[in-house]
Design an enzyme around this catalytic site. Structure first.
Site, PDB file in Angstrom:
ATOM      1  N   HIS A   1      25.457  67.791  11.988  1.00 34.15           N
ATOM      2  CA  HIS A   1      26.397  68.897  12.270  1.00 34.15           C
ATOM      3  C   HIS A   1      27.058  68.690  13.625  1.00 34.15           C
ATOM      4  CE1 HIS A   1      27.670  73.175  12.778  1.00 34.15           C
ATOM      5  NE2 HIS A   1      27.685  73.154  11.475  1.00 34.15           N
ATOM      6  N   PHE A   2      27.896  67.888  13.873  1.00 39.36           N
ATOM      7  CA  PHE A   2      28.492  66.858  13.047  1.00 39.36           C
ATOM      8  C   PHE A   2      28.319  65.545  13.794  1.00 39.36           C
ATOM      9  CE2 PHE A   2      30.725  70.859  12.248  1.00 39.36           C
ATOM     10  CZ  PHE A   2      30.564  70.987  10.889  1.00 39.36           C
TER      11      PHE A   2
END
Length: 149
Positions: free
Chosen positions: A48-49
């Site tokens: 994420h991410f």
């Protein structure tokens, strides 16, 4: 005001889900200020991410809830244990103002709005560098542990 050892005594959470590093101020029955140092080593950043790491908003709210729990446990003299657990029962008016990224110190401010019928209601605000990154009204309750295993 409260170091990690005292936090371990009061919260059942452990790595990777413990999201409060220290409490810097607490006024029993009213409010708490705590923080979480957000590092690039947090396990959620892997997905994420990968090229643009952002702390998930739900984890910012969870950090606020953990701080609110610490306030309640100290105020009311009860904490979760082997036979009881503190559950989220509602989140209202959640707003996210800016992303929380590695290197940020997430300041967690929660105040008790009311306690009625076993439901604890808080106002929570999370900040980085004095800017609001998230805010919400949080509701929690303590219930007996249900053994599902």
């Amino acid at each position: 005001m409260m170091n990690i050892h005292k936090i371990f005594e009061l919260l059942p959470h452990r790595y990777p889900f413990l999201l409060v590093d220290r409490v810097t101020d607490m006024q029993l029955g009213e409010r708490i200020t705590a923080y979480k140092n957000v590092t690039v080593n947090e396990p959620f950043f892997n997905g994420h991410f990968p090229k643009n790491p952002v702390m998930p908003g739900v984890l910012v709210l969870e950090a606020l809830a953990q701080a609110a729990g610490l306030l309640s446990f100290e105020t009311y003299g009860e904490a979760p244990g082997e036979d009881k657990v503190f559950y989220f029962v509602g989140i209202d008016n959640a707003r996210f103002k800016r992303p929380v990224v590695p290197g940020d110190q997430l300041i967690l401010e929660a105040s008790i709005d009311r306690v009625r019928g076993g439901i604890y209601k808080y106002k929570g605000v999370a900040k980085v560098d004095g800017q609001v990154v998230a805010e919400a009204d949080l509701m929690c309750t303590m219930r007996p542990v249900e053994r599902n295993c």
